[in-house]
Design a protein around this motif. Structure first.
Motif, PDB file in Angstrom:
ATOM      1  N   LYS A 166       0.835  -1.197   0.000  1.00  0.00           N
ATOM      2  CA  LYS A 166       0.000   0.000   0.000  1.00  0.00           C
ATOM      3  C   LYS A 166       0.873   1.251   0.000  1.00  0.00           C
ATOM      4  O   LYS A 166       0.575   2.231  -0.702  1.00  0.00           O
ATOM      5  CB  LYS A 166      -0.910  -0.011   1.231  1.00  0.00           C
ATOM      6  CG  LYS A 166      -1.838   1.194   1.322  1.00  0.00           C
ATOM      7  CD  LYS A 166      -2.639   1.184   2.604  1.00  0.00           C
ATOM      8  CE  LYS A 166      -1.739   1.483   3.798  1.00  0.00           C
ATOM      9  NZ  LYS A 166      -2.504   1.649   5.059  1.00  0.00           N
ATOM     10  N   ASP A 167       1.951   1.240   0.777  1.00  0.00           N
ATOM     11  CA  ASP A 167       2.836   2.406   0.836  1.00  0.00           C
ATOM     12  C   ASP A 167       3.469   2.693  -0.523  1.00  0.00           C
ATOM     13  O   ASP A 167       3.580   3.853  -0.937  1.00  0.00           O
ATOM     14  CB  ASP A 167       3.928   2.189   1.883  1.00  0.00           C
ATOM     15  CG  ASP A 167       3.379   2.183   3.309  1.00  0.00           C
ATOM     16  OD1 ASP A 167       2.253   2.696   3.504  1.00  0.00           O
ATOM     17  OD2 ASP A 167       4.061   1.660   4.204  1.00  0.00           O
ATOM     18  N   HIS A 168       3.894   1.636  -1.218  1.00  0.00           N
ATOM     19  CA  HIS A 168       4.479   1.828  -2.544  1.00  0.00           C
ATOM     20  C   HIS A 168       3.455   2.446  -3.498  1.00  0.00           C
ATOM     21  O   HIS A 168       3.789   3.320  -4.313  1.00  0.00           O
ATOM     22  CB  HIS A 168       4.973   0.496  -3.111  1.00  0.00           C
ATOM     23  CG  HIS A 168       6.303   0.069  -2.580  1.00  0.00           C
ATOM     24  ND1 HIS A 168       6.451  -0.539  -1.356  1.00  0.00           N
ATOM     25  CD2 HIS A 168       7.557   0.160  -3.109  1.00  0.00           C
ATOM     26  CE1 HIS A 168       7.732  -0.808  -1.141  1.00  0.00           C
ATOM     27  NE2 HIS A 168       8.424  -0.394  -2.194  1.00  0.00           N
ATOM     28  N   PHE A 169       2.223   1.976  -3.402  1.00  0.00           N
ATOM     29  CA  PHE A 169       1.180   2.517  -4.278  1.00  0.00           C
ATOM     30  C   PHE A 169       0.936   3.993  -3.989  1.00  0.00           C
ATOM     31  O   PHE A 169       0.809   4.808  -4.909  1.00  0.00           O
ATOM     32  CB  PHE A 169      -0.116   1.727  -4.107  1.00  0.00           C
ATOM     33  CG  PHE A 169      -1.284   2.334  -4.826  1.00  0.00           C
ATOM     34  CD1 PHE A 169      -1.360   2.299  -6.211  1.00  0.00           C
ATOM     35  CD2 PHE A 169      -2.307   2.962  -4.125  1.00  0.00           C
ATOM     36  CE1 PHE A 169      -2.433   2.866  -6.887  1.00  0.00           C
ATOM     37  CE2 PHE A 169      -3.385   3.533  -4.787  1.00  0.00           C
ATOM     38  CZ  PHE A 169      -3.447   3.485  -6.169  1.00  0.00           C
ATOM     39  N   GLU A 170       0.866   4.363  -2.722  1.00  0.00           N
ATOM     40  CA  GLU A 170       0.615   5.758  -2.364  1.00  0.00           C
ATOM     41  C   GLU A 170       1.721   6.675  -2.874  1.00  0.00           C
ATOM     42  O   GLU A 170       1.449   7.771  -3.387  1.00  0.00           O
ATOM     43  CB  GLU A 170       0.471   5.881  -0.847  1.00  0.00           C
ATOM     44  CG  GLU A 170      -0.810   5.254  -0.313  1.00  0.00           C
ATOM     45  CD  GLU A 170      -0.898   5.281   1.201  1.00  0.00           C
ATOM     46  OE1 GLU A 170      -1.999   5.036   1.736  1.00  0.00           O
ATOM     47  OE2 GLU A 170       0.136   5.544   1.857  1.00  0.00           O
ATOM     48  N   VAL A 171       2.962   6.233  -2.778  1.00  0.00           N
ATOM     49  CA  VAL A 171       4.077   7.035  -3.288  1.00  0.00           C
ATOM     50  C   VAL A 171       3.989   7.161  -4.803  1.00  0.00           C
ATOM     51  O   VAL A 171       4.238   8.236  -5.367  1.00  0.00           O
ATOM     52  CB  VAL A 171       5.426   6.415  -2.863  1.00  0.00           C
ATOM     53  CG1 VAL A 171       6.583   7.105  -3.585  1.00  0.00           C
ATOM     54  CG2 VAL A 171       5.611   6.526  -1.357  1.00  0.00           C
ATOM     55  N   LEU A 172       3.621   6.075  -5.475  1.00  0.00           N
ATOM     56  CA  LEU A 172       3.493   6.115  -6.932  1.00  0.00           C
ATOM     57  C   LEU A 172       2.404   7.092  -7.355  1.00  0.00           C
ATOM     58  O   LEU A 172       2.574   7.846  -8.326  1.00  0.00           O
ATOM     59  CB  LEU A 172       3.193   4.718  -7.472  1.00  0.00           C
ATOM     60  CG  LEU A 172       3.005   4.607  -8.991  1.00  0.00           C
ATOM     61  CD1 LEU A 172       4.263   5.062  -9.728  1.00  0.00           C
ATOM     62  CD2 LEU A 172       2.642   3.181  -9.388  1.00  0.00           C
ATOM     63  N   VAL A 173       1.288   7.093  -6.647  1.00  0.00           N
ATOM     64  CA  VAL A 173       0.217   8.045  -6.959  1.00  0.00           C
ATOM     65  C   VAL A 173       0.724   9.473  -6.793  1.00  0.00           C
ATOM     66  O   VAL A 173       0.516  10.335  -7.660  1.00  0.00           O
ATOM     67  CB  VAL A 173      -1.014   7.798  -6.067  1.00  0.00           C
ATOM     68  CG1 VAL A 173      -2.018   8.942  -6.217  1.00  0.00           C
ATOM     69  CG2 VAL A 173      -1.673   6.475  -6.424  1.00  0.00           C
ATOM     70  N   GLN A 174       1.399   9.751  -5.689  1.00  0.00           N
ATOM     71  CA  GLN A 174       1.923  11.101  -5.469  1.00  0.00           C
ATOM     72  C   GLN A 174       2.885  11.513  -6.579  1.00  0.00           C
ATOM     73  O   GLN A 174       2.803  12.630  -7.112  1.00  0.00           O
ATOM     74  CB  GLN A 174       2.631  11.172  -4.112  1.00  0.00           C
ATOM     75  CG  GLN A 174       1.693  11.111  -2.912  1.00  0.00           C
ATOM     76  CD  GLN A 174       2.455  11.085  -1.605  1.00  0.00           C
ATOM     77  OE1 GLN A 174       3.406  10.319  -1.433  1.00  0.00           O
ATOM     78  NE2 GLN A 174       2.050  11.936  -0.667  1.00  0.00           N
ATOM     79  N   ALA A 175       3.793  10.619  -6.948  1.00  0.00           N
ATOM     80  CA  ALA A 175       4.788  10.947  -7.975  1.00  0.00           C
ATOM     81  C   ALA A 175       4.133  11.212  -9.322  1.00  0.00           C
ATOM     82  O   ALA A 175       4.472  12.189 -10.013  1.00  0.00           O
ATOM     83  CB  ALA A 175       5.811   9.818  -8.091  1.00  0.00           C
TER      84      ALA A 175
END
Length: 631
Positions: free
Chosen positions: A482-491
């Motif tokens: 989930k953390d990886h996904f959230e960072v990808l969305v932000q980027a």
């Protein structure tokens, strides 16, 4: 200049002098009326030759003719039925003038060879004066500004406007990289016209229409000779086309449901994938079927007639991702008269025209296909609807690109985030297009930045909690965590917002600092230094100036990979077309001379340069985020 400028000049002469004088002007200039009144881009020399003949025939000097033209431009436009549209630019005289830049920025997308000026307003609330700084690629046109603004104040705000020319600030001349004859500044003051009550003459007089409404209407102003304003049969044609869109059988959903029984998911996808023509869902503001489109976008509740708008498809041009509900503070941020449904319909018309211009021709924009849930899923057939929702991921994979109607609360909606999760699995980031032009302004920009900075799956909202489990299952299936996904969305959001803002920011350093730089800063604040460096390599101010056209058609300008960041792999990119073989190179040493030429911006070339930069410098950084985030 576009032909409608000549139409207004003709009307000025006929009204102020006579039809015989206009005929004499044509004879002296050597032009046929049908030729110069055609609603296309004409060389500036044609307009200047007409102005010269006008001076000779009327006995006026050039400055008098230009100021009279500016005044008549407002008079003509208001009498032609665009009064309510003009009032949308602002509810006060200074805000109206300041917002002209946004109108020009949008008009460039429809008129890529038009040469629009830049205006900067310095005004303090409560004051009946302001500083106005004006920059244009054309010399000697200052008096048009004087005539336009003085008549604008009188006609729309019941104000007597006075303009005193003054020296332009050094920063403005430097930032605009203009010679003195292309930049001008005035101290503009105003007072109520005598005999008019204060309720109607105040500089804060309320506009009758919103700025977004004006935007979409004025996008077609340059082509209004081809619109229903001059063509009494176009309304009938559009209504006939719309009736064709909704002529499908009401039993379509039942037939589809029977057809997919017992089939594999792949076969279900083939049968249930549908597409809707843009002409059924999108409309420019002045289109006759805008009311029908507004009704469609006003509610998420679908019927068989909505499903009948779509047709079977093997492939779809654009997947439309959006929230059915406007932000709760929509009225506060956008104004009480701005209709969310109308904004959607008009924004999608712009998107369809962009796609049509790139793939086919602008005239075929109505044939561009959209995937929209309300039209492409049978909303009133429970079993078929459930099947289609399970295939949403597959449908996204079958769409060439995704258009996001990106409000500042988009990332709060769980299903919007689900669609984002799906598209990042199937599509490269450059295939995602954020439609933000009407939503992003100084009041809403902090809301966007805050939404990205604080994005969290835990904060997303949904109508049913079981929907959250669907999203979590998708993330567990496709992403490392989930953390990886959230960072990808932000980027990806930061990068795509920066790309969107780069088109606006190229107009001036002030717009760059206001709308572009905050996204570079946010990337760095979140520890995304490689992304921040890539975004920082966007020299949109220079690229806009170098993306030029001239009356002499001096050839294509190119930029080399040295103007890009270290991520660049392409040796040379043509500023007009990546596939062009023209080889004139613009070096930093000749930038100054180039900017002094009588040239303007080719907006198509500028957009291609921004796209080139994004694909060369930014996409590889985002690809690394995707590689580390997806399974």
């Amino acid at each position: 200049m576009y032909g409608h400028i000549h139409i207004i000049l003709k009307d000025l002469i006929n009204v102020s002098f006579s039809a015989e004088k206009w005929a004499e002007i044509l004879a002296r200039s050597g032009f046929e009326e049908e030729q110069i009144l055609e609603s296309v881009q004409h060389p500036d020399e044609v307009s200047f030759q007409l102005l010269g003949a006008t001076c000779e025939v009327t006995g006026l000097d050039l400055e008098e003719v230009l100021e009279a033209f500016g005044r008549h431009f407002i008079e003509f436009t208001l009498q032609s039925g665009y009064g309510r549209l003009f009032k949308a630019l602002g509810n006060s005289f200074p805000s109206f003038v300041a917002n002209v830049n946004y109108l020009h920025n949008h008009l460039e997308r429809q008129h890529p060879h038009a040469l629009f000026p830049y205006i900067e307003v310095v005004h303090e609330d409560g004051q009946n004066s302001m500083e106005l700084h004006y920059s244009s690629t054309r010399s000697g046109m200052k008096k048009i500004v004087v005539g336009t603004l003085t008549e604008l104040g009188r006609q729309m705000f019941d104000l007597e406007v006075s303009m005193v020319e003054q020296q332009s600030p050094r920063y403005f001349q430097r930032d605009m990289v203009n010679s003195g004859h292309r930049a001008a500044s005035w101290c503009v003051s105003w007072k109520p016209v005598e005999g008019v009550t204060s309720s109607s003459s105040s500089s804060s007089r309320q506009a009758k229409m919103s700025f977004p409404e004006l935007h979409f209407a004025m996008m077609d102003l340059g082509k209004f000779l081809n619109s229903s304003f001059f063509d009494p049969f176009s309304c009938c044609r559009q209504q006939f086309q719309l009736r064709e869109c909704i002529s499908a059988s009401p039993s379509e959903a039942e037939r589809k449901f029977a057809e997919v029984q017992g089939l594999s998911l792949d076969r279900q996808e083939e049968i249930l994938l549908r597409a809707t023509p843009a002409s059924c869902l999108a409309a420019a503001w002045t289109d006759d079927h805008m009311k029908t489109c507004r009704k469609f976008w006003s509610s998420s509740v679908g019927t068989s007639s909505n499903y009948a708008l779509s047709h079977d498809a093997d492939w779809v041009d654009v997947f439309v991702s959006h929230s059915w509900q406007p932000p709760v503070d929509w009225e506060q941020m956008m104004g009480p008269d701005v209709d969310y449904a109308e904004i959607k319909a008009a924004t999608l018309a712009v998107m369809a025209k962009d796609v049509a211009t790139a793939q086919r021709s602008l005239q075929e924009w109505g044939q561009i296909t959209f995937w929209v849930d309300k039209a492409c899923i049978a909303q009133d057939h429970a079993e078929l609807k459930a099947m289609s929702i399970k295939l949403l991921d597959n449908f996204i994979a079958k769409c060439d690109s995704m258009c996001v109607l990106f409000t500042w609360t988009y990332l709060e909606r769980l299903w919007c985030v689900y669609e984002w999760a799906c598209v990042l699995v199937h599509k490269p980031t450059e295939k995602v297009h954020l439609q933000t032009e009407l939503f992003v302004k100084e009041e809403t920009l902090p809301l966007y930045l805050g939404a990205v900075r604080n994005f969290s799956l835990a904060n997303t909202k949904c109508g049913f909690e079981e929907d959250r489990r669907v999203l979590e299952a998708k993330i567990n299936e496709a992403y490392v965590s989930k953390d990886h996904f959230e960072v990808l969305v932000q980027a990806t959001v930061i990068a795509l917002m920066a790309r969107s803002m780069a088109f606006r920011a190229g107009r001036s350093p002030k717009l760059y600092e206001t709308y572009y730089q905050p996204w570079v800063t946010l990337a760095r604040d979140l520890g995304m230094n490689d992304l921040a460096n890539a975004l920082g390599s966007c020299d949109c101010l220079t690229w806009r100036r170098v993306s030029s056209i001239s009356s002499s058609n001096c050839g294509a300008m190119r930029r080399t990979s040295s103007s890009l960041s270290a991520n660049s792999t392409t040796e040379t990119k043509d500023i007009v077309s990546p596939s062009s073989d023209r080889s004139q190179v613009v070096t930093p040493e000749c930038h100054y001379d180039l900017m002094q030429m009588s040239i303007g911006v080719n907006s198509l070339a500028f957009h291609e340069v921004i796209s080139d930069w994004f694909e060369i410098d930014v996409v590889p950084i985002l690809a690394k985020f995707q590689e580390t985030s997806t399974k």
